[in-house]
Design a protein around this motif. Sequence first.
Motif, short mmCIF file in Angstrom:
data_model
loop_
_atom_site.label_atom_id
_atom_site.label_comp_id
_atom_site.label_asym_id
_atom_site.label_seq_id
_atom_site.Cartn_x
_atom_site.Cartn_y
_atom_site.Cartn_z
N CYS A 12 12.71 79.81 40.80
CA CYS A 12 13.04 78.46 40.34
C CYS A 12 14.35 77.98 40.99
O CYS A 12 14.46 76.84 41.44
N ARG A 13 15.33 78.86 41.02
CA ARG A 13 16.62 78.51 41.62
C ARG A 13 16.46 78.15 43.10
O ARG A 13 17.12 77.24 43.62
N LYS A 14 15.57 78.85 43.78
CA LYS A 14 15.37 78.62 45.21
C LYS A 14 14.57 77.36 45.49
O LYS A 14 14.88 76.61 46.42
N ASN A 15 13.54 77.09 44.67
CA ASN A 15 12.60 76.00 44.96
C ASN A 15 12.87 74.72 44.19
O ASN A 15 12.36 73.66 44.57
N LEU A 16 13.59 74.80 43.08
CA LEU A 16 13.88 73.61 42.26
C LEU A 16 15.38 73.48 42.09
O LEU A 16 15.91 73.58 40.98
N ALA A 17 16.06 73.27 43.19
CA ALA A 17 17.52 73.16 43.17
C ALA A 17 17.94 72.00 42.26
O ALA A 17 17.36 70.92 42.30
N GLY A 18 18.90 72.25 41.42
CA GLY A 18 19.39 71.21 40.51
C GLY A 18 18.71 71.19 39.16
O GLY A 18 19.15 70.48 38.25
N LEU A 19 17.63 71.97 39.00
CA LEU A 19 16.94 72.02 37.72
C LEU A 19 17.81 72.77 36.71
O LEU A 19 18.25 73.90 36.96
N GLN A 20 18.04 72.16 35.57
CA GLN A 20 18.82 72.79 34.51
C GLN A 20 17.89 73.59 33.61
O GLN A 20 16.89 73.07 33.12
N LEU A 21 18.23 74.86 33.38
CA LEU A 21 17.40 75.74 32.56
C LEU A 21 18.11 76.03 31.25
O LEU A 21 19.29 76.34 31.22
N GLU A 22 17.35 75.92 30.17
CA GLU A 22 17.86 76.29 28.84
C GLU A 22 17.00 77.43 28.34
O GLU A 22 15.80 77.27 28.10
N LEU A 23 17.58 78.62 28.16
CA LEU A 23 16.84 79.83 27.81
C LEU A 23 17.14 80.24 26.38
O LEU A 23 18.30 80.30 25.97
N ARG A 24 16.06 80.54 25.62
CA ARG A 24 16.23 80.93 24.22
C ARG A 24 15.30 82.10 23.92
O ARG A 24 14.09 82.01 24.12
N GLU A 25 15.87 83.23 23.46
CA GLU A 25 15.05 84.38 23.06
C GLU A 25 14.55 84.16 21.64
O GLU A 25 15.34 84.08 20.69
N LEU A 26 13.23 84.06 21.50
CA LEU A 26 12.61 83.75 20.20
C LEU A 26 11.35 84.58 20.02
O LEU A 26 10.66 84.91 21.00
N GLU A 27 11.01 84.89 18.76
CA GLU A 27 9.74 85.54 18.46
C GLU A 27 8.60 84.53 18.66
O GLU A 27 8.82 83.32 18.75
N THR A 28 7.37 85.05 18.70
CA THR A 28 6.21 84.20 19.01
C THR A 28 6.08 83.02 18.06
O THR A 28 5.91 81.88 18.49
N ALA A 29 6.15 83.27 16.75
CA ALA A 29 5.99 82.19 15.77
C ALA A 29 7.05 81.12 15.96
O ALA A 29 6.77 79.91 15.86
N GLU A 30 8.28 81.55 16.26
CA GLU A 30 9.37 80.58 16.47
C GLU A 30 9.14 79.78 17.74
O GLU A 30 9.40 78.56 17.77
N GLN A 31 8.63 80.43 18.78
CA GLN A 31 8.35 79.71 20.02
C GLN A 31 7.25 78.67 19.83
O GLN A 31 7.38 77.53 20.29
N LEU A 32 6.18 79.05 19.15
CA LEU A 32 5.07 78.11 18.94
C LEU A 32 5.53 76.91 18.13
O LEU A 32 5.15 75.76 18.41
N LYS A 33 6.35 77.13 17.12
CA LYS A 33 6.87 76.04 16.30
C LYS A 33 7.76 75.12 17.15
O LYS A 33 7.64 73.89 17.08
N SER A 34 8.62 75.70 17.97
CA SER A 34 9.50 74.91 18.82
C SER A 34 8.73 74.14 19.88
O SER A 34 9.08 73.01 20.22
N LEU A 35 7.67 74.75 20.41
CA LEU A 35 6.82 74.05 21.37
C LEU A 35 6.14 72.85 20.72
O LEU A 35 6.12 71.75 21.28
N ALA A 36 5.59 73.07 19.52
CA ALA A 36 4.88 71.99 18.82
C ALA A 36 5.82 70.85 18.47
O ALA A 36 5.42 69.67 18.50
N GLU A 37 7.07 71.16 18.17
CA GLU A 37 8.04 70.13 17.78
C GLU A 37 8.75 69.51 18.98
O GLU A 37 9.55 68.59 18.82
N GLY A 38 8.46 70.02 20.18
CA GLY A 38 9.05 69.44 21.38
C GLY A 38 10.42 69.99 21.75
O GLY A 38 11.07 69.47 22.66
N HIS A 39 10.88 71.05 21.07
CA HIS A 39 12.20 71.62 21.38
C HIS A 39 12.13 72.58 22.57
O HIS A 39 13.16 72.88 23.18
#
Length: 295
Positions: A113-140
């Motif tokens: 991603c760093r090589k091919n999408l220069a300037g893209l800002q990444l926000e990384l969050r370590e979450l369990e599956t249920a938390e990820q699905l909830k955050s995806l559904a809510e748009g976070h």
Amino acid sequence: MELTSLRYFVTVAKELHFRRAAAKLNMTQSPLSTAIKKLEDELNTPLFERTSRSVKLTEAGEFFLPEAEAVLLRADLAKERMQKMLSGSDSKISIGYNEPALNTFLPAVLARCRKNLAGLQLELRELETAEQLKSLAEGHLDVGFMRPAGFDLDGFESKLLHRENYRLVMQYSNKLAALPEITVNDLSGQNLILFAREVNPAAFDSLTAALTPAALPPPVFRQDARNKHSMLAMVKAGFGAALMPESCCKESVEHLAVRELAIPLPCVEIMALWRKEKNSGSTLKKFISLLPEFD
């Protein structure tokens, strides 16, 4: 039902005065009144109680107001995101991940991603599956890397990225460490450390069923830990043997024994998930195109 009609209704509902609402909308009062009457006819109910001195919402109008505001907000957000996409300024991706993803393919994806999408800002969050699905559904979150077995994936698109097996990690003093591989009968009466059931109930139940001998006392399943580091800490402290994905056994297992299991266990499958409607965004599309193909 047109968005313009909803904007007219919301403005009148906020002002509770047709003349002031018309001035705010930069129009005359007559076409505004006509548009509101047309909307009421379409809904088959009056939205305002009008007298010569006052205007107030009916019960139906009070119910309809937050619904109309939600539709307008969604439309405004869609327009804003479309403009960002067309201008190329929508350059942020929010990513959820679990530990096996971090230990396997995720670093390579981020490097690509760093090589091919220069300037893209990444926000990384370590979450369990249920938390990820909830955050995806809510748009976070825009995309998540997780083990979704047993969860409802309706409304999501997915891509399998990684598959691996479980290993048993224990102290060398544990009698199981003397075995080259471990059968289900060898586990009878042993203390086995698993992830907490609430993290992934379906995966937990399938594992405990497979690890329980048919005609012998079952293992004692401990669920004290929610992540792999905590599970390893419990092994080092002598609480028992831990069932862990193979990728999590490559580091931080110094002075511990790692053994294969001659038991048909479900594999650890890590998938990328994102909301179906989110796939229309060019930035997310480009990011997904960088994900590895599963062999």
